[in-house]
Design a protein around this motif. Structure first.
Motif, mmCIF file in Angstrom:
data_model
loop_
_atom_site.group_PDB
_atom_site.id
_atom_site.type_symbol
_atom_site.label_atom_id
_atom_site.label_comp_id
_atom_site.label_asym_id
_atom_site.label_seq_id
_atom_site.Cartn_x
_atom_site.Cartn_y
_atom_site.Cartn_z
ATOM 1 N N THR A 192 90.294 -39.630 73.967
ATOM 2 C CA THR A 192 90.352 -40.423 72.737
ATOM 3 C C THR A 192 91.582 -41.326 72.727
ATOM 4 O OG1 THR A 192 91.448 -38.606 71.559
ATOM 5 C CG2 THR A 192 89.062 -38.736 71.389
ATOM 6 N N MET A 193 92.696 -40.856 73.249
ATOM 7 C CA MET A 193 93.900 -41.694 73.254
ATOM 8 C C MET A 193 93.781 -42.848 74.240
ATOM 9 S SD MET A 193 97.007 -38.957 72.693
ATOM 10 C CE MET A 193 96.884 -37.809 71.306
ATOM 11 N N THR A 194 93.089 -42.639 75.334
ATOM 12 C CA THR A 194 92.850 -43.733 76.265
ATOM 13 C C THR A 194 91.997 -44.812 75.609
ATOM 14 O OG1 THR A 194 93.036 -42.242 78.164
ATOM 15 C CG2 THR A 194 91.883 -44.326 78.518
ATOM 16 N N ALA A 195 90.968 -44.398 74.881
ATOM 17 C CA ALA A 195 90.138 -45.361 74.156
ATOM 18 C C ALA A 195 90.930 -46.044 73.051
ATOM 19 C CB ALA A 195 88.915 -44.656 73.574
ATOM 20 N N ALA A 196 91.794 -45.281 72.375
ATOM 21 C CA ALA A 196 92.620 -45.864 71.321
ATOM 22 C C ALA A 196 93.549 -46.927 71.882
ATOM 23 C CB ALA A 196 93.427 -44.767 70.631
ATOM 24 N N ALA A 197 94.116 -46.664 73.063
ATOM 25 C CA ALA A 197 94.991 -47.649 73.686
ATOM 26 C C ALA A 197 94.220 -48.918 74.009
ATOM 27 C CB ALA A 197 95.622 -47.066 74.943
ATOM 28 N N GLU A 198 92.997 -48.775 74.502
ATOM 29 C CA GLU A 198 92.185 -49.954 74.821
ATOM 30 C C GLU A 198 91.886 -50.745 73.554
ATOM 31 O OE1 GLU A 198 87.864 -51.016 76.907
ATOM 32 O OE2 GLU A 198 88.880 -49.109 77.371
ATOM 33 N N PRO B 121 102.991 -50.372 72.923
ATOM 34 C CA PRO B 121 104.394 -50.442 72.503
ATOM 35 C C PRO B 121 104.717 -49.299 71.532
ATOM 36 C CG PRO B 121 103.343 -52.594 72.328
ATOM 37 C CD PRO B 121 102.247 -51.606 72.587
ATOM 38 N N PRO B 122 105.860 -48.646 71.689
ATOM 39 C CA PRO B 122 106.181 -47.514 70.815
ATOM 40 C C PRO B 122 106.124 -47.844 69.325
ATOM 41 C CG PRO B 122 107.678 -47.566 72.667
ATOM 42 C CD PRO B 122 106.875 -48.836 72.746
ATOM 43 N N HIS B 123 106.487 -49.061 68.939
ATOM 44 C CA HIS B 123 106.488 -49.388 67.512
ATOM 45 C C HIS B 123 105.080 -49.538 66.949
ATOM 46 C CE1 HIS B 123 105.940 -53.495 69.072
ATOM 47 N NE2 HIS B 123 105.499 -53.810 67.882
ATOM 48 N N ARG B 124 104.055 -49.426 67.803
ATOM 49 C CA ARG B 124 102.670 -49.432 67.348
ATOM 50 C C ARG B 124 102.107 -48.021 67.228
ATOM 51 N NH1 ARG B 124 100.932 -52.994 64.513
ATOM 52 N NH2 ARG B 124 102.885 -52.146 63.739
ATOM 53 N N VAL B 125 102.968 -47.000 67.382
ATOM 54 C CA VAL B 125 102.546 -45.599 67.315
ATOM 55 C C VAL B 125 103.202 -44.934 66.116
ATOM 56 C CG1 VAL B 125 102.500 -43.389 68.523
ATOM 57 C CG2 VAL B 125 102.274 -45.532 69.822
ATOM 58 N N VAL B 126 102.398 -44.225 65.321
ATOM 59 C CA VAL B 126 102.888 -43.435 64.186
ATOM 60 C C VAL B 126 102.672 -41.963 64.517
ATOM 61 C CG1 VAL B 126 102.667 -42.942 61.727
ATOM 62 C CG2 VAL B 126 102.318 -45.288 62.565
ATOM 63 N N LEU C 162 103.710 -39.816 73.583
ATOM 64 C CA LEU C 162 104.406 -41.040 73.946
ATOM 65 C C LEU C 162 104.326 -41.314 75.451
ATOM 66 C CD1 LEU C 162 107.581 -40.930 71.667
ATOM 67 C CD2 LEU C 162 105.477 -42.242 71.335
ATOM 68 N N GLU C 163 104.389 -40.255 76.253
ATOM 69 C CA GLU C 163 104.251 -40.446 77.702
ATOM 70 C C GLU C 163 102.899 -41.038 78.049
ATOM 71 O OE1 GLU C 163 105.020 -36.720 79.556
ATOM 72 O OE2 GLU C 163 107.179 -36.770 79.148
ATOM 73 N N LEU C 164 101.837 -40.552 77.385
ATOM 74 C CA LEU C 164 100.496 -41.062 77.682
ATOM 75 C C LEU C 164 100.297 -42.458 77.104
ATOM 76 C CD1 LEU C 164 97.634 -40.748 78.778
ATOM 77 C CD2 LEU C 164 97.018 -39.575 76.651
ATOM 78 N N LEU C 165 100.478 -42.595 75.784
ATOM 79 C CA LEU C 165 100.165 -43.861 75.134
ATOM 80 C C LEU C 165 101.085 -44.987 75.583
ATOM 81 C CD1 LEU C 165 99.385 -42.846 71.439
ATOM 82 C CD2 LEU C 165 97.767 -43.647 73.156
ATOM 83 N N CYS C 166 102.379 -44.713 75.635
ATOM 84 C CA CYS C 166 103.345 -45.788 75.876
ATOM 85 C C CYS C 166 103.667 -45.958 77.359
ATOM 86 C CB CYS C 166 104.614 -45.520 75.076
ATOM 87 S SG CYS C 166 104.306 -45.356 73.295
ATOM 88 N N ASP C 167 104.037 -44.867 78.028
ATOM 89 C CA ASP C 167 104.457 -44.983 79.424
ATOM 90 C C ASP C 167 103.300 -45.292 80.359
ATOM 91 O OD1 ASP C 167 106.921 -44.323 78.406
ATOM 92 O OD2 ASP C 167 106.913 -42.265 79.148
ATOM 93 N N ARG C 168 102.141 -44.665 80.120
ATOM 94 C CA ARG C 168 101.016 -44.820 81.045
ATOM 95 C C ARG C 168 100.010 -45.871 80.605
ATOM 96 N NH1 ARG C 168 99.663 -38.421 82.425
ATOM 97 N NH2 ARG C 168 101.839 -37.784 82.751
#
Length: 289
Positions: A143-149, A182-187, A172-178
């Protein structure tokens, strides 16, 4: 987000300039149906309207509803409530943990990235996903991979449920690093349930937003150290990264204490400067895209 579009908060009634959002409950649920909470559905539009009007009477201007796809969001009712109460309501797309769904196997047949993107271009303004306890299972990573897309296609922020406040570093490692979000787009949600002040400072320093969103959760350590954590982060220079919400998830919790508690009890204890940041300025920045 395209380069020629001015950032806006995407409400169920359409885009709103961030400065018009007003005092904001950054994480709550007006409607919710979960397989893990039988008999505790939030499914009463009249009760939701009463809650919103009580919040508005204390100066509330907006509510960000984190109920994602497939859990009884009642988007048409959210539209009607926004029209009748005058409050700005933000709806979520995304998915919760698999256990919250009656038929989690059916979810695997969905093209999640396409679904999330389509809903963000319709009435949703936030992507909600969820981790597990101290880590991420295969469902969370999917789900997080799809959310990033979907984020890369739209610019929309991603709100994350952390089980008992844990696993934020993995997220944060998955969404931002991989995955390049951008971190400021994550809550990062529910951090008040894991009051590790050192970890909180580390997460805030990453640039992500930290949501303290559990005053209505009687079965977790929510209020117990919430204000201590908020003030400690502000003293460490991270006041601009903080959000506050109610996260009412069951019919039994509605009104006990409910949305008004954020403004009636917690706001005065923040002090005027911190309250303005946490309840107004920061949500306007966190949820605009």
């Amino acid at each position: 987000m395209t380069a020629d579009r001015t950032p806006a908060v995407h409400t169920v009634l359409g885009p709103v300039p961030p400065e018009r959002l007003g005092t904001t409950n950054s994480h709550d649920h007006l409607f919710l149906r979960s397989a893990l909470l039988p008999g505790q559905e939030l499914d009463d539009p009249a009760a939701a309207e009463d809650e919103l009007r009580a919040f508005a009477a204390l100066g509330g201007g907006a509510v960000v509803q984190w109920t994602p796809y497939g859990l009884g969001r009642r988007l048409d009712d959210l539209v009607e409530l926004a029209e009748t109460t005058g409050l700005h309501l933000v709806a979520a797309t995304g998915l919760h943990q698999a256990a919250h769904y009656d038929d989690p196997d059916a979810l695997r047949r969905l093209d999640l990235a396409a679904l999330f993107t389509a809903e963000l271009r319709d009435r949703a303004g936030l992507i909600k996903v969820a981790g597990g306890y101290h880590g991420l299972d295969a469902h969370a990573r999917w789900t997080m991979t799809a959310a990033a897309e979907a984020h890369h296609a739209t610019g929309a922020p991603i709100g994350v449920h952390h089980e008992l406040g844990t696993g934020a570093q993995d997220v944060l490692e998955l969404l931002c690093d991989r995955l390049g979000v951008p971190p400021h787009r994550v809550v990062l949600g529910h951090l008040n349930r894991f009051p590790d002040l050192g970890l909180h400072r580390e997460l805030a320093a990453s640039g992500a937003y930290l949501a303290f969103d559990g005053p209505s959760r009687a079965n977790h350590a929510t209020d117990h150290r919430l204000l201590e954590c908020l003030h400690a982060l502000a003293d460490a220079g991270h006041a601009h990264r903080l959000l506050l919400g109610g996260d009412t998830t069951t019919a039994a919790a509605r009104g006990n204490p409910g949305m008004p508690y954020l403004l009636h009890r917690l706001r005065p204890r923040l002090g005027p400067e911190l309250a303005a940041l946490v309840l107004t300025d920061n949500p306007a920045a966190a949820f605009a895209w």
